[in-house]
Design a protein around this motif. Structure first.
Motif, PDB file in Angstrom:
ATOM      1  N   MET A  91       0.606  -1.651  -0.011  1.00 23.54           N
ATOM      2  CA  MET A  91      -0.024   0.224  -0.109  1.00 23.54           C
ATOM      3  C   MET A  91       0.847   1.285  -0.251  1.00 23.54           C
ATOM      4  O   MET A  91       0.620   2.405  -0.645  1.00 23.54           O
ATOM      5  CB  MET A  91      -0.880   0.017   1.830  1.00 23.54           C
ATOM      6  CG  MET A  91      -2.024  -0.888   1.245  1.00 23.54           C
ATOM      7  SD  MET A  91      -3.494  -0.678   2.419  1.00 23.54           S
ATOM      8  CE  MET A  91      -3.691  -2.285   2.354  1.00 23.54           C
ATOM      9  N   ARG A  92       2.045   0.975   0.504  1.00 26.09           N
ATOM     10  CA  ARG A  92       2.632   2.311   0.640  1.00 26.09           C
ATOM     11  C   ARG A  92       3.098   2.366  -0.889  1.00 26.09           C
ATOM     12  O   ARG A  92       4.084   4.606  -0.981  1.00 26.09           O
ATOM     13  CB  ARG A  92       4.269   2.074   1.874  1.00 26.09           C
ATOM     14  CG  ARG A  92       3.384   2.533   3.491  1.00 26.09           C
ATOM     15  CD  ARG A  92       4.357   2.484   4.721  1.00 26.09           C
ATOM     16  NE  ARG A  92       4.937   3.734   4.158  1.00 26.09           N
ATOM     17  CZ  ARG A  92       4.829   4.956   4.520  1.00 26.09           C
ATOM     18  NH1 ARG A  92       3.830   5.361   5.050  1.00 26.09           N
ATOM     19  NH2 ARG A  92       5.260   5.898   4.411  1.00 26.09           N
ATOM     20  N   ALA A  93       3.374   1.857  -1.195  1.00 26.06           N
ATOM     21  CA  ALA A  93       4.177   1.919  -2.526  1.00 26.06           C
ATOM     22  C   ALA A  93       3.080   2.677  -3.283  1.00 26.06           C
ATOM     23  O   ALA A  93       3.833   2.513  -4.408  1.00 26.06           O
ATOM     24  CB  ALA A  93       4.482   0.142  -3.336  1.00 26.06           C
ATOM     25  N   VAL A  94       2.161   2.492  -3.508  1.00 26.37           N
ATOM     26  CA  VAL A  94       0.996   3.287  -3.658  1.00 26.37           C
ATOM     27  C   VAL A  94       1.198   4.711  -4.196  1.00 26.37           C
ATOM     28  O   VAL A  94       2.087   5.915  -3.067  1.00 26.37           O
ATOM     29  CB  VAL A  94      -0.135   3.380  -3.630  1.00 26.37           C
ATOM     30  CG1 VAL A  94      -1.320   4.120  -4.714  1.00 26.37           C
ATOM     31  CG2 VAL A  94      -0.494   2.117  -3.616  1.00 26.37           C
ATOM     32  N   ALA A 132      -8.672   5.442   1.546  1.00 22.01           N
ATOM     33  CA  ALA A 132      -7.857   3.984   1.535  1.00 22.01           C
ATOM     34  C   ALA A 132      -8.391   2.544   0.828  1.00 22.01           C
ATOM     35  O   ALA A 132      -7.805   2.169  -0.162  1.00 22.01           O
ATOM     36  CB  ALA A 132      -7.646   3.404   3.471  1.00 22.01           C
ATOM     37  N   LEU A 133      -9.710   2.726   0.650  1.00 20.23           N
ATOM     38  CA  LEU A 133     -10.940   1.732   0.374  1.00 20.23           C
ATOM     39  C   LEU A 133     -10.798   1.409  -0.980  1.00 20.23           C
ATOM     40  O   LEU A 133     -10.631   0.252  -1.595  1.00 20.23           O
ATOM     41  CB  LEU A 133     -11.712   1.130   1.650  1.00 20.23           C
ATOM     42  CG  LEU A 133     -12.071   0.869   2.182  1.00 20.23           C
ATOM     43  CD1 LEU A 133     -13.267   1.142   3.941  1.00 20.23           C
ATOM     44  CD2 LEU A 133     -11.230   0.048   3.093  1.00 20.23           C
ATOM     45  N   TRP A 134     -11.465   2.567  -1.327  1.00 18.03           N
ATOM     46  CA  TRP A 134     -11.857   3.031  -2.604  1.00 18.03           C
ATOM     47  C   TRP A 134     -10.151   2.491  -3.760  1.00 18.03           C
ATOM     48  O   TRP A 134     -10.590   2.540  -5.755  1.00 18.03           O
ATOM     49  CB  TRP A 134     -12.634   3.351  -3.582  1.00 18.03           C
ATOM     50  CG  TRP A 134     -13.770   3.645  -2.435  1.00 18.03           C
ATOM     51  CD1 TRP A 134     -13.834   2.506  -1.582  1.00 18.03           C
ATOM     52  CD2 TRP A 134     -14.750   4.221  -2.053  1.00 18.03           C
ATOM     53  NE1 TRP A 134     -14.916   2.679  -1.141  1.00 18.03           N
ATOM     54  CE2 TRP A 134     -15.731   3.654  -1.699  1.00 18.03           C
ATOM     55  CE3 TRP A 134     -15.421   5.777  -2.930  1.00 18.03           C
ATOM     56  CZ2 TRP A 134     -17.009   4.186  -1.334  1.00 18.03           C
ATOM     57  CZ3 TRP A 134     -16.299   6.144  -2.721  1.00 18.03           C
ATOM     58  CH2 TRP A 134     -17.552   5.576  -1.820  1.00 18.03           C
ATOM     59  N   VAL A 135      -9.183   3.441  -3.247  1.00 17.99           N
ATOM     60  CA  VAL A 135      -7.753   3.660  -4.473  1.00 17.99           C
ATOM     61  C   VAL A 135      -6.842   2.955  -3.455  1.00 17.99           C
ATOM     62  O   VAL A 135      -6.585   2.306  -4.530  1.00 17.99           O
ATOM     63  CB  VAL A 135      -8.376   5.237  -4.590  1.00 17.99           C
ATOM     64  CG1 VAL A 135      -6.632   4.952  -4.931  1.00 17.99           C
ATOM     65  CG2 VAL A 135      -8.705   5.816  -5.079  1.00 17.99           C
ATOM     66  N   VAL A 136      -6.458   2.930  -2.614  1.00 19.97           N
ATOM     67  CA  VAL A 136      -5.188   2.307  -1.635  1.00 19.97           C
ATOM     68  C   VAL A 136      -4.936   0.693  -2.219  1.00 19.97           C
ATOM     69  O   VAL A 136      -4.041   0.738  -3.280  1.00 19.97           O
ATOM     70  CB  VAL A 136      -4.336   3.477  -0.913  1.00 19.97           C
ATOM     71  CG1 VAL A 136      -3.042   2.685  -0.561  1.00 19.97           C
ATOM     72  CG2 VAL A 136      -4.674   4.323  -0.635  1.00 19.97           C
ATOM     73  N   PRO A 164      -1.403  12.731 -15.448  1.00 23.02           N
ATOM     74  CA  PRO A 164      -2.922  11.867 -15.536  1.00 23.02           C
ATOM     75  C   PRO A 164      -2.575  11.528 -13.856  1.00 23.02           C
ATOM     76  O   PRO A 164      -1.668  10.148 -14.226  1.00 23.02           O
ATOM     77  CB  PRO A 164      -2.834  11.412 -17.244  1.00 23.02           C
ATOM     78  CG  PRO A 164      -2.139  11.930 -17.944  1.00 23.02           C
ATOM     79  CD  PRO A 164      -0.459  12.733 -16.793  1.00 23.02           C
ATOM     80  N   ASN A 165      -3.589  11.218 -13.388  1.00 29.03           N
ATOM     81  CA  ASN A 165      -3.074  10.493 -12.542  1.00 29.03           C
ATOM     82  C   ASN A 165      -5.069   9.519 -12.419  1.00 29.03           C
ATOM     83  O   ASN A 165      -5.111   9.345 -10.975  1.00 29.03           O
ATOM     84  CB  ASN A 165      -2.672  10.546 -11.023  1.00 29.03           C
ATOM     85  CG  ASN A 165      -3.833  11.748 -10.562  1.00 29.03           C
ATOM     86  OD1 ASN A 165      -4.720  12.285 -11.492  1.00 29.03           O
ATOM     87  ND2 ASN A 165      -3.946  11.908  -9.609  1.00 29.03           N
ATOM     88  N   PRO A 166      -5.112   8.142 -13.344  1.00 24.90           N
ATOM     89  CA  PRO A 166      -6.325   8.155 -13.377  1.00 24.90           C
ATOM     90  C   PRO A 166      -6.437   6.469 -12.285  1.00 24.90           C
ATOM     91  O   PRO A 166      -4.972   6.088 -12.252  1.00 24.90           O
ATOM     92  CB  PRO A 166      -6.806   6.923 -14.484  1.00 24.90           C
ATOM     93  CG  PRO A 166      -5.164   7.125 -15.583  1.00 24.90           C
ATOM     94  CD  PRO A 166      -4.510   8.037 -14.906  1.00 24.90           C
ATOM     95  N   PHE A 167      -7.171   6.176 -11.534  1.00 29.31           N
ATOM     96  CA  PHE A 167      -7.372   5.050 -10.784  1.00 29.31           C
ATOM     97  C   PHE A 167      -7.332   4.043 -11.492  1.00 29.31           C
ATOM     98  O   PHE A 167      -7.743   4.036 -12.813  1.00 29.31           O
ATOM     99  CB  PHE A 167      -8.520   5.773  -9.561  1.00 29.31           C
ATOM    100  CG  PHE A 167      -9.063   6.703  -9.427  1.00 29.31           C
ATOM    101  CD1 PHE A 167      -7.851   7.677  -8.331  1.00 29.31           C
ATOM    102  CD2 PHE A 167      -9.807   7.229  -8.858  1.00 29.31           C
ATOM    103  CE1 PHE A 167      -7.832   8.597  -8.360  1.00 29.31           C
ATOM    104  CE2 PHE A 167      -9.549   8.079  -8.320  1.00 29.31           C
ATOM    105  CZ  PHE A 167      -8.960   9.003  -7.967  1.00 29.31           C
ATOM    106  N   PRO A 168      -7.067   3.177 -10.941  1.00 29.60           N
ATOM    107  CA  PRO A 168      -6.838   1.576 -11.073  1.00 29.60           C
ATOM    108  C   PRO A 168      -8.421   1.226 -11.138  1.00 29.60           C
ATOM    109  O   PRO A 168      -8.491   0.055 -11.171  1.00 29.60           O
ATOM    110  CB  PRO A 168      -5.765   1.101 -10.510  1.00 29.60           C
ATOM    111  CG  PRO A 168      -5.628   1.424  -8.718  1.00 29.60           C
ATOM    112  CD  PRO A 168      -6.107   2.665  -9.721  1.00 29.60           C
ATOM    113  N   LYS A 169      -9.636   2.011 -11.873  1.00 32.86           N
ATOM    114  CA  LYS A 169     -10.666   1.133 -11.877  1.00 32.86           C
ATOM    115  C   LYS A 169     -10.894   1.609 -13.953  1.00 32.86           C
ATOM    116  O   LYS A 169     -10.279   2.118 -14.354  1.00 32.86           O
ATOM    117  CB  LYS A 169     -11.066   2.796 -11.505  1.00 32.86           C
ATOM    118  CG  LYS A 169     -11.184   2.389 -10.125  1.00 32.86           C
ATOM    119  CD  LYS A 169     -12.360   3.227  -8.976  1.00 32.86           C
ATOM    120  CE  LYS A 169     -11.783   2.778  -7.885  1.00 32.86           C
ATOM    121  NZ  LYS A 169     -11.950   2.125  -6.862  1.00 32.86           N
TER     122      LYS A 169
END
Ligand SMILES: Nc1ncnc2c1ncn2[C@@H]1O[C@H](COP(=O)(O)OP(=O)(O)OP(=O)(O)O)[C@@H](O)[C@H]1O
Ligand SMILES: [Mg+2]
Lengths: 303, 264
Positions: A179-182, A201-205, B107-112
């Protein structure tokens, strides 16, 4: 052509030095590859001997495991059920708790807390498993018996829970690393839309770190499946075809210690069983590692 | 509302206004006493040499600096029509970001999926009705001039798009929540000239609906798209004015030197 000038000439000492270093590195790599190959070779060849006496069908489908009796049965399912049951209990403890700890440490904990908690977690992972085993037998089982008076003194539940506690540091620490590498840019992107810390945290990380988190889980599974001492001490070594954690049971690993420490003559078919059991264990771990590899590949570099 | 408006001899409505704004990274003062109006539904660009504090200034508006310990604001950013200081301790940065969105340099799209990337801000706001989200996602993608290219592949990962498309996806994400002010931090610096042109065109269209504050390193870009331009130098606001005037007849010598490339 004339002799190269002194400044361009090959430096002999440097040349030799590099060769020596290369040789040492090669040797180190060779030893580890050789050992692995040797282990696989021994497991397979010894199991081959075993399967000359015991049909594969019996090994896979018999519902009894009594290799040391006169009326010998070799149903690996019996041991496998113990391994699966105790591992499931362990993972039910380790995965949720490990993940929550990782999310907290990576996304919520202030710097100081993380600096203290991380080494502490790693310390927890360094405790010899035999100590966890006695903790299960002498502390957790009596505690559980207060709630369930029928619980036998040896059982897979208590061993599994403690095994889960043992695995938490691995799951937490590796998931936290992932997670910290995100990249911070992804978190900022989320916060910039008005997201809270928990949403971020829950939706992106977590989704961004999913391949690392999945490998953490797979490592946890491998640890659970391969764990020996806790089960040998607290699980009771009775082969028992059951998926009920409240019963005693033997696992592949605890059976192997039992035989390895017993006084069966080497070369007897009873002794040979541990190689077949060991091979099963290795294949099982291999499957998990392959799943882990596949997951890492599939989700790699999502960001 | 105060003397600032008169100073620029305009009666345009203000969207925001920095007043004596200073900013510190720990002990390092990155912004020095900045005063500057942001006019409603106009494009204002920030120019200046690297390291002068453009990003730092931009990130004050959506309280991005709150994410890191040791950062400190001084002064105020008045936000209208609320007449509220965005930097006040009583203001919730999350509420600020609900109304002021941001597009980043890279650009920083989410992995979605493409769809979920655009829907993100709506979900953050608790919107769950499929039909509402569908409509807003489509509108935002149209607004970001991306709908035609992605309407048949909304389920694909956002990261599969090209760099320029990814940036437009990020603009769509920032647009989907109907922001009042949009912050752009060098949004085209990672893009080729064609992708850049399409984003510039987009920004020009967007100002019908929102107020825009944009950081750019590209002087022509500032001249092309912005109504107002501010020149910053080492944490200070050197000159602010109508873009044409800044580029044709700057009042300050430093501005002129920078614009004509005689800088440094
Ligand atoms: N997190 C930070 N901690 C400490 N100092 C910082 C931090 N971020 C930026 N700075 C410093 O603040 C000053 C302004 O930086 P900023 O990123 O705002 O410049 P910029 O004008 O956006 O530059 P560029 O055009 O290169 O993006 C610089 O001197 C920089 O070194
Ligand atoms: Mg910058």
């Amino acid at each position: 052509m004339s002799e190269p000038s002194a400044r361009l000439k090959k430096d002999l000492t440097r040349h030799v030095k590099e060769r020596v270093i290369e040789a040492i590195l090669f040797l180190a790599a060779f030893v580890s590859v050789f050992t692995t190959t040797a282990i696989v070779y021994i497991l397979v060849s010894e199991s081959w001997v075993f399967f000359q006496h015991v049909p594969l069908g019996d090994f896979l489908f018999d519902t009894q495991w009594t290799p040391l009796f006169d009326d010998a049965h070799y149903g690996i399912m019996v041991l496998l059920s113990g391994t699966i049951t105790s591992s499931l209990v362990a993972l039910l403890v380790a995965i949720p708790l490990g993940t929550i700890i990782a999310i907290y440490l990576s996304e919520f904990a202030p710097f100081a807390v993380r600096e203290i908690a991380k080494p502490f977690l790693e310390l927890l992972g360094g405790i010899p498993t035999i100590i966890y085993g006695y903790f299960a037998l002498l502390f957790l089982t009596p505690l559980l018996q207060k709630v369930y008076p029928d619980l036998p003194g040896f059982n897979l539940l208590s061993a599994g829970i403690v095994m889960g506690i043992m695995i938490i540091p691995y799951v937490a620490s590796l998931s936290e690393d992932a997670m910290r590498a995100v990249p911070m840019a992804l978190r900022e992107g989320s916060y910039a839309t008005g997201a809270t810390r928990l949403q971020t945290a829950l939706w992106v990380v977590v989704p961004s770190a999913i391949s690392g988190i999945a490998s953490a889980y797979i490592l946890g599974v491998s640890r659970a499946v391969g764990e020996t001492m806790i089960l040998a001490v607290a699980g009771g070594m009775q082969p028992n075809l059951t998926f009920n954690p409240a019963e005693p049971g033997a696992t592949i690993t605890s059976f192997i210690v039992q035989v390895a420490l017993g006084d069966l003559p080497h070369g007897s078919i009873g002794y040979q069983t541990i190689f077949a059991a060991g091979l099963t264990l290795m294949l099982l771990t291999l499957v998990f590692n392959l799943i882990g590899y596949y997951m890492r590949k599939k989700y790699r570099e999502a960001y | 509302m105060n003397a600032m408006t008169d100073r620029y001899e305009t009666l345009l409505p203000l969207k925001a206004e920095a007043r004596n704004l200073s900013f510190y990274y720990g002990n390092f003062q990155a912004l020095k006493n900045i005063n500057m109006p942001i006019y409603e539904k106009k494009v204002t660009s920030l120019i200046g040499p690297s390291g002068c504090g453009k990003s730092t200034y931009l990130r004050c508006f959506n309280r991005m600096h709150d994410l890191y310990p040791g950062n400190r604001y001084e002064g105020a950013i008045d936000f209208h029509p609320d007449h509220t200081d965005l930097l006040s301790k009583k203001v919730d940065p999350i509420e600020v970001r609900m109304r002021i969105s941001m597009v980043f340099q890279k650009p920083n799209p989410f992995p979605k999926s493409i769809y979920e990337n655009v829907a993100y801000g709506l979900r953050v706001r608790g919107e769950n009705a499929r039909s509402v989200i569908d409509d807003k996602v489509e509108a935002a993608l149209r607004g970001a001039a991306l709908w035609g290219e992605v309407k048949d592949r909304l389920k694909e990962l956002g990261a599969n798009l090209s760099g320029g498309q990814q940036q437009r996806l990020c603009i769509a994400r920032a647009l989907a929540t109907d922001p009042e002010l949009m912050l752009f931090d060098e949004p085209t610096s990672a893009l080729d000239p064609i992708a850049t042109a399409s984003i510039e065109e987009l920004i020009t269209e967007l100002k019908e609906r929102v107020t825009i504050l944009i950081v750019t390193h590209n002087m022509q870009q500032a001249a092309r798209i912005s109504d107002y331009t501010a020149y910053m130098y080492i944490g200070e606001m050197v000159e602010f004015g109508v873009t044409d005037q800044i580029f044709i007849k700057p009042k300050r010598k430093e501005t002129e030197d920078y614009i004509t490339g005689r800088f440094g």
